[in-house]
Design an enzyme around this catalytic site. Sequence first.
Site, mmCIF file in Angstrom:
data_model
loop_
_atom_site.group_PDB
_atom_site.id
_atom_site.type_symbol
_atom_site.label_atom_id
_atom_site.label_comp_id
_atom_site.label_asym_id
_atom_site.label_seq_id
_atom_site.Cartn_x
_atom_site.Cartn_y
_atom_site.Cartn_z
ATOM 1 N N GLU A 1 -54.592 36.182 26.519
ATOM 2 C CA GLU A 1 -53.450 35.867 27.393
ATOM 3 C C GLU A 1 -53.452 34.400 27.826
ATOM 4 O OE1 GLU A 1 -55.906 37.798 28.308
ATOM 5 O OE2 GLU A 1 -56.670 37.199 30.262
ATOM 6 N N ASP B 1 -27.355 6.419 9.916
ATOM 7 C CA ASP B 1 -28.598 7.146 9.659
ATOM 8 C C ASP B 1 -28.590 8.543 10.271
ATOM 9 O OD1 ASP B 1 -29.748 4.978 8.312
ATOM 10 O OD2 ASP B 1 -30.317 4.060 10.211
ATOM 11 N N ASP C 1 -36.664 3.207 6.840
ATOM 12 C CA ASP C 1 -35.773 2.094 6.524
ATOM 13 C C ASP C 1 -36.569 0.797 6.663
ATOM 14 O OD1 ASP C 1 -35.938 1.798 9.209
ATOM 15 O OD2 ASP C 1 -33.786 1.609 9.569
ATOM 16 N N ASN D 1 -64.816 37.214 31.253
ATOM 17 C CA ASN D 1 -63.597 36.550 30.836
ATOM 18 C C ASN D 1 -63.279 35.337 31.692
ATOM 19 O OD1 ASN D 1 -62.318 37.432 28.591
ATOM 20 N ND2 ASN D 1 -60.445 37.936 29.700
ATOM 21 N N ILE E 1 -57.260 40.552 24.874
ATOM 22 C CA ILE E 1 -55.945 39.941 24.631
ATOM 23 C C ILE E 1 -56.007 38.453 25.000
ATOM 24 C CG2 ILE E 1 -53.546 39.843 25.425
ATOM 25 C CD1 ILE E 1 -53.670 42.888 25.767
HETATM 26 P P1 ADP Z 1 -30.838 -1.782 6.562
HETATM 27 O O1 ADP Z 1 -30.897 -0.518 5.774
HETATM 28 O O2 ADP Z 1 -31.825 -2.788 6.060
HETATM 29 O O3 ADP Z 1 -30.920 -1.542 8.035
HETATM 30 P P2 ADP Z 1 -28.069 -2.344 7.074
HETATM 31 O O4 ADP Z 1 -27.491 -1.011 6.851
HETATM 32 O O5 ADP Z 1 -28.295 -2.813 8.449
HETATM 33 O O6 ADP Z 1 -29.433 -2.457 6.235
HETATM 34 O O7 ADP Z 1 -27.202 -3.443 6.344
HETATM 35 C C1 ADP Z 1 -26.675 -3.224 5.058
HETATM 36 C C2 ADP Z 1 -25.987 -4.456 4.571
HETATM 37 O O8 ADP Z 1 -24.822 -4.731 5.368
HETATM 38 C C3 ADP Z 1 -26.818 -5.706 4.691
HETATM 39 O O9 ADP Z 1 -27.623 -5.899 3.569
HETATM 40 C C4 ADP Z 1 -25.763 -6.788 4.790
HETATM 41 O O10 ADP Z 1 -25.334 -7.177 3.502
HETATM 42 C C5 ADP Z 1 -24.620 -6.121 5.504
HETATM 43 N N1 ADP Z 1 -24.609 -6.475 6.931
HETATM 44 C C6 ADP Z 1 -25.567 -6.189 7.846
HETATM 45 N N2 ADP Z 1 -25.247 -6.604 9.079
HETATM 46 C C7 ADP Z 1 -24.031 -7.198 8.949
HETATM 47 C C8 ADP Z 1 -23.118 -7.813 9.878
HETATM 48 N N3 ADP Z 1 -23.395 -7.921 11.178
HETATM 49 N N4 ADP Z 1 -21.966 -8.293 9.384
HETATM 50 C C9 ADP Z 1 -21.663 -8.198 8.085
HETATM 51 N N5 ADP Z 1 -22.458 -7.610 7.182
HETATM 52 C C10 ADP Z 1 -23.628 -7.111 7.583
HETATM 53 MG MG MG Z 2 -29.887 -0.365 9.342
#
Ligand code: ADP
Ligand code: MG
Length: 861
Positions: free
Chosen positions: A283, A600, A325, A690, A281
């Site tokens: 173990e 996310d 991302d 063993n 076995i």
């Molecule tokens: P990523 O997927 O690259 O992390 P984000 O989700 O952070 O992108 O950003 C998405 C979009 O939001 C950016 O492309 C920009 O146009 C806008 N953005 C990001 N940060 C800011 C902020 N602090 N104020 C205003 N608009 C923002």
């Molecule tokens: Mg982002």
Amino acid sequence: MFHIKSVEETLRDLGCSVDGLSKQEVLSRSEHYGKNILQEAKKRTIFWIFVEQFKSPVIYILLLAAGVSLAIKEFGDAGFIMVALSINAIVGAYQEYIAGERADALKRVIKTFVNVLRDGHRVEISSEDVTVGDIVFFESGVKVPADIRLIETNELQVNESLLTGESIDVNKNPAYISTNADEPIGERQNMLYAGSLVTRGRAIGVVTAIANQTEVGKIAALLATAKTAKPPLMLRMEIFSVNISKMIGGVALLIIMLGIYQEMPLKDIFFLTVILAISAIPEGLPVAITVALSVASAVMSRRNVIVRRLSAIEGLGSCTLIASDKTGTMTQNRLSVEHFVTPEQIYSPSEHINEYLLLGAILCNESTFHKESDEFVFIGDQVDVALARYALALDESLFEKHKSLKAINSVPYEPVNKYSAASYEIEYKKLHFIKGSPEVILSKCEMNDDKKEYILKQVDEWAAKGFRNIALAYKASNESDIAKEGYIYLGFAVITDPLREGVKEAVKTTERAGIEVIMVTGDHPNTAFFIARELGIAISKDEVMDGVEISHWIERGAHKEEIAHKRVFARVSPEQKQLIVKTFQDLGHFVAVTGDGVNDAPALKFANIGIAMGKSGTDVARESSDLILTDDAFNSIVNGIEEGRVAYDNIRKVTHLLIATGLAEIVLILLSMLFFIPTPLLPVQLLWLNLVANGFQDVALATEKAEPGILKRKPRDPKEPIFNKIMMSRVVVGGLYMGILAFALFYTLLKFGYQEDAARNLTLLLMVLFENVHIFNSRSENNSIFKINHFQNKFLWVSILAAQGAHIISMYNPFMQSLLSIEPVSLSMWAALLFIAMTLVAVMELEKYFRKKYYSKSLTT
Ligand code: ADP
Ligand code: MG
């Protein structure tokens, strides 16, 4: 009881103000309240871990055997069984203890940080250093570090499921004052409780309780006792062990019947079957798996990967696609504004820009900054910091102006919205500023279509060169709804974000390892494509898809086919990110997802392996993840995959060793019963075998380093069992060869007139040699034994030499001689047996060779 008090009363009771604590106060308060750390659950002591090693059916049977030995006055055997048991338990307990210590150390690595007001400045501190009376700033993605009475909120939403079990986000209201001291926590709208997650908006609050005084601290004892789930691999191995045990039980039954048929003494049959079963076995397997996983997570942490869920280690070996991302993972997230672009002009850094543009850059901005020895120190979102830095460099007087102004209204940046806004009263005029992705900003501006088209073309061009573009607009109006249209367009900032070093190579390495890489980002398609092309993720613009297209294809019900052959997804929403992950999963992929924001979290949870950013990532993303990258770098994912594969390989190595040697012992005993000859190994000898052949070596095998070419293999099918065809082939070939040869030796010796004891002595020695030689064969399934580095695992060598040494010493030690019925052998005999044992290497090499040659298609993982 602060939920029944007003903000003023709360602050008075806590002896603090909205201006935060001073350094002195923090010192004295820290002394009084201690650190903001939840009391750890009482840990099992090493003694209890040791005791628990005895809680296993295998041990019960052995204890029974020891009892029987005692009853029939075989004191030597009884003692030996007890010693063997203790050694097993000590090894197991020690390994488990170390694994626990390692896990605790890793837990301590994952720190959370919060923004607080200290000495009048907003600073970032570790959550552990928060104290009662601190003024804390919250933004979406933050984990609440202590119990808080809210002072100010802006679109705040919180997830309090840890405390209330309610998974839906709730709204808060600082003006609320309860009349009921016993109000359920979920209804206290003016409070935030430690352990909750801010999923949206902003807030400011004052700390009312820390550590064990918090609501979660009071129930921490309950939370701590909740059992941590075993990783699925462990559960699968437990089932596997049960199945093996059943098979061994069947064999044992056969041996008992054969023994009775041959009129062996019942006592001998009992001991032989019991000890054989125990020897066969595996173990040692659970301990070896614990070791393999804990060593892997320790090695990973040194390579910037923190394991939150042990099963992710196993999953990494199966990963076939990484949805990464862009910002921060592939790029450095060190943003800097290069230009401002208006419809009329491109401005370089020292050139003066429109005053509204300048005001927008610094006022529609959530970062904070102060001067430290004549240098500005910034805290906040990288986009905001880049804009503020640019504006201050152009006009330093903005610093004072910014200080003297307070927004009367604002919309905090949320990734889903892609913009932020703020209103101010400047020189008796109400001004609104808005900034964000050009598409969103333009949709809020008044202009004719030609101009809009012209600006979007400008944006496209800059994006195609890899820049991120943030557009700004303003309006002067008395209305209070700042999200409404009617803005006057100003221009956009062109922002660079340099690529991280080594990402291109890392992408190549992953692809060589059979893992595809796709990019999923909230950014502009052109910016995304530029970066993707630089990194070799995409070659043609046809491989890019944006959020609008995804929605379009979803409506037509054809998104799956469309998504399948794309490599870059831009301007995606959180739901779309999740949908992309699901689509690739449906296509048969085992998907790892990286992410940092609140947006996310759904995709991270949904992924087979969720990977969060440790540095720039939000607490929410981390809480939804299985792994955390401490340096946020894509390259570290590759490290994780490598170590994940190593751990899985090692578990297979240990499994192979334990099952093959167990099979050898069964074959040896069974053959002797079938040929009606005396048993080739006595029960104590089996037990000894063993101990010296598996006792420590299996643990050593669990700590092997990577084999050559580990990142050039294809990912493993997640559904494939550990005991697959390769394992079967190797176990059968190795086990049968050892068992049959040892039997042949014993049989021949008896035929040549050797005494039973003398024949057993040599058979035992051969088995010890066989099993130790087989450890080297176990070190690789596919690589030739001559091609692997034999000096990387010192522990393995030590354990093998110690085992051989122990056996040789025992052959000369009178006590051990009589206990094990062994005696010294001549050097030439020893050499001859070693030679026989070494032939096992040739056999296993041939097995590898032929398996690869003839069955490679059906057998390789
Ligand atoms: P990523 O997927 O690259 O992390 P984000 O989700 O952070 O992108 O950003 C998405 C979009 O939001 C950016 O492309 C920009 O146009 C806008 N953005 C990001 N940060 C800011 C902020 N602090 N104020 C205003 N608009 C923002
Ligand atoms: Mg982002």
